[in-house]
Design a protein around this motif. Structure first.
Motif, PDB file in Angstrom:
ATOM      1  N   GLY A  90       0.798  -1.221   0.000  1.00 58.96           N
ATOM      2  CA  GLY A  90       0.000   0.000   0.000  1.00 58.96           C
ATOM      3  C   GLY A  90       0.826   1.264   0.000  1.00 58.96           C
ATOM      4  O   GLY A  90       0.318   2.343  -0.334  1.00 58.96           O
ATOM      5  N   GLU A  91       2.099   1.168   0.369  1.00 59.92           N
ATOM      6  CA  GLU A  91       2.959   2.350   0.377  1.00 59.92           C
ATOM      7  C   GLU A  91       3.610   2.540  -0.996  1.00 59.92           C
ATOM      8  O   GLU A  91       3.400   1.756  -1.925  1.00 59.92           O
ATOM      9  N   THR A  92       4.429   3.596  -1.092  1.00 63.42           N
ATOM     10  CA  THR A  92       5.100   3.916  -2.359  1.00 63.42           C
ATOM     11  C   THR A  92       6.526   3.373  -2.347  1.00 63.42           C
ATOM     12  O   THR A  92       7.280   3.604  -1.405  1.00 63.42           O
ATOM     13  N   LEU A  93       6.883   2.658  -3.404  1.00 62.85           N
ATOM     14  CA  LEU A  93       8.227   2.093  -3.567  1.00 62.85           C
ATOM     15  C   LEU A  93       9.061   3.029  -4.422  1.00 62.85           C
ATOM     16  O   LEU A  93       8.620   3.453  -5.502  1.00 62.85           O
ATOM     17  N   THR A  94      10.250   3.353  -3.944  1.00 72.36           N
ATOM     18  CA  THR A  94      11.152   4.244  -4.679  1.00 72.36           C
ATOM     19  C   THR A  94      12.390   3.474  -5.108  1.00 72.36           C
ATOM     20  O   THR A  94      13.073   2.864  -4.283  1.00 72.36           O
ATOM     21  N   LEU A  95      12.706   3.520  -6.405  1.00 70.91           N
ATOM     22  CA  LEU A  95      13.889   2.870  -6.969  1.00 70.91           C
ATOM     23  C   LEU A  95      14.788   3.936  -7.578  1.00 70.91           C
ATOM     24  O   LEU A  95      14.354   4.719  -8.429  1.00 70.91           O
ATOM     25  N   THR A  96      16.028   3.978  -7.113  1.00 68.39           N
ATOM     26  CA  THR A  96      16.954   5.047  -7.487  1.00 68.39           C
ATOM     27  C   THR A  96      17.892   4.599  -8.611  1.00 68.39           C
ATOM     28  O   THR A  96      18.460   3.500  -8.565  1.00 68.39           O
ATOM     29  N   CYS A  97      18.059   5.498  -9.605  1.00 68.48           N
ATOM     30  CA  CYS A  97      18.998   5.258 -10.705  1.00 68.48           C
ATOM     31  C   CYS A  97      19.429   6.603 -11.289  1.00 68.48           C
ATOM     32  O   CYS A  97      18.580   7.443 -11.615  1.00 68.48           O
ATOM     33  N   THR A  98      20.722   6.807 -11.374  1.00 66.30           N
ATOM     34  CA  THR A  98      21.250   8.045 -11.967  1.00 66.30           C
ATOM     35  C   THR A  98      22.348   7.685 -12.972  1.00 66.30           C
ATOM     36  O   THR A  98      22.948   6.601 -12.908  1.00 66.30           O
ATOM     37  N   THR A  99      22.605   8.608 -13.892  1.00 64.31           N
ATOM     38  CA  THR A  99      23.653   8.414 -14.892  1.00 64.31           C
ATOM     39  C   THR A  99      24.585   9.621 -14.893  1.00 64.31           C
ATOM     40  O   THR A  99      24.223  10.711 -14.436  1.00 64.31           O
ATOM     41  N   SER A 100      25.784   9.392 -15.408  1.00 65.20           N
ATOM     42  CA  SER A 100      26.762  10.472 -15.567  1.00 65.20           C
ATOM     43  C   SER A 100      27.552  10.231 -16.848  1.00 65.20           C
ATOM     44  O   SER A 100      27.661   9.096 -17.320  1.00 65.20           O
ATOM     45  N   GLY A 101      28.103  11.298 -17.395  1.00 64.18           N
ATOM     46  CA  GLY A 101      28.836  11.175 -18.655  1.00 64.18           C
ATOM     47  C   GLY A 101      27.903  11.158 -19.842  1.00 64.18           C
ATOM     48  O   GLY A 101      26.687  11.276 -19.721  1.00 64.18           O
ATOM     49  N   VAL A 102      28.512  11.006 -20.985  1.00 59.95           N
ATOM     50  CA  VAL A 102      27.766  11.013 -22.245  1.00 59.95           C
ATOM     51  C   VAL A 102      27.663   9.593 -22.764  1.00 59.95           C
ATOM     52  O   VAL A 102      28.675   8.886 -22.901  1.00 59.95           O
TER      53      VAL A 102
END
Length: 233
Positions: A22-34
């Motif tokens: 019932g709660e909100t799930l947060t999945l983290t993903c970030t990128t760097s560079g080209v």
């Protein structure tokens, strides 16, 4: 494209995530560079059994981007977590070229666990009070029925037959009296002093006096008997 992708890095820092249903799930993903031209997607599972959870194109009702339109932050929120959401999620960068679309780089995966919502303390307290009240009502009902049964037994002079209680009754004795030896008389029973005494009725048999043998076959012996009444088990 390959030269541009040489500085590209994809970061998926979460190893494990737990969330209550019932709660909100947060999945983290970030990128760097080209990186090369191609989308960043979220996949559940890997290999032929994978399922696309989020893509830049398409409709995903429960999934939203944390930073909509960002080219470096691909963190997503999954609303209303459900038990079937449990699994391993991968953030994947694809390379779209003339040869087709292929996986360029992907994260190490985030294992998601979804737990059932626990009862709130107030709910537990209310349930305990209700159980206590029901128990008290049941005990009071049993006591009331027992009291009514006792009052009914006290009003019934004969007493309950099933309980094995009988009032003292006179028994017929076969012992004759001196004045009329051939006529049986009734013996009155003594007053019983306990409940157990009420279950057996007895008579004090007296020896039969000598009496004329009217109509009796020669050699027939005289007998004495009494009746005993006991409670049914």
């Amino acid at each position: 494209s390959a030269q541009k992708g040489g500085s590209f890095r994809l970061h998926q820092p979460q190893d494990k995530v737990s969330v209550t249903a019932g709660e909100t799930l947060t999945l983290t993903c970030t990128t760097s560079g080209v990186g090369p031209i191609g989308p960043v997607k979220w996949l559940k599972g890997w290999g032929s059994e994978n399922e696309t959870i989020y893509n830049e194109t398409g409709t995903f009702p429960r999934v939203t981007r944390a930073e909509s339109g960002s080219n470096t932050d691909f963190t997503i929120h999954i609303r209303d977590a459900r038990p079937e959401d449990a699994g391993t999620y991968y953030c994947v960068k694809f390379d779209k070229s003339v040869r087709g679309v292929s996986v360029f780089q992907h994260g190490k995966g985030t294992e998601v666990s979804v737990y059932e919502a626990a009862l709130a303390p107030s709910t537990v307290a209310v349930a305990a009070v209700l159980c206590f009240l029901l128990l008290g009502f049941f005990i009071a009902l049993c006591m009331y029925r027992r009291k009514c049964r006792g009052q009914a037994e006290s009003r019934d002079p004969a007493g309950p037959v099933a309980g094995g209680n009988f009032l003292p009754i006179p028994l017929r004795c076969c012992a004759g009296t001196p004045s009329s030896p051939s006529i049986p008389h009734v013996c009155a029973l003594p007053q019983q002093s306990s409940k157990e005494d009420n279950d057996i009725h007895y008579a004090d048999l007296q020896p039969l006096p000598a009496a004329p043998q009217h109509g009796r076959s020669p050699g027939t012996a005289r007998s004495e008997y009494a009746s005993i009444r006991v409670a049914a088990k």
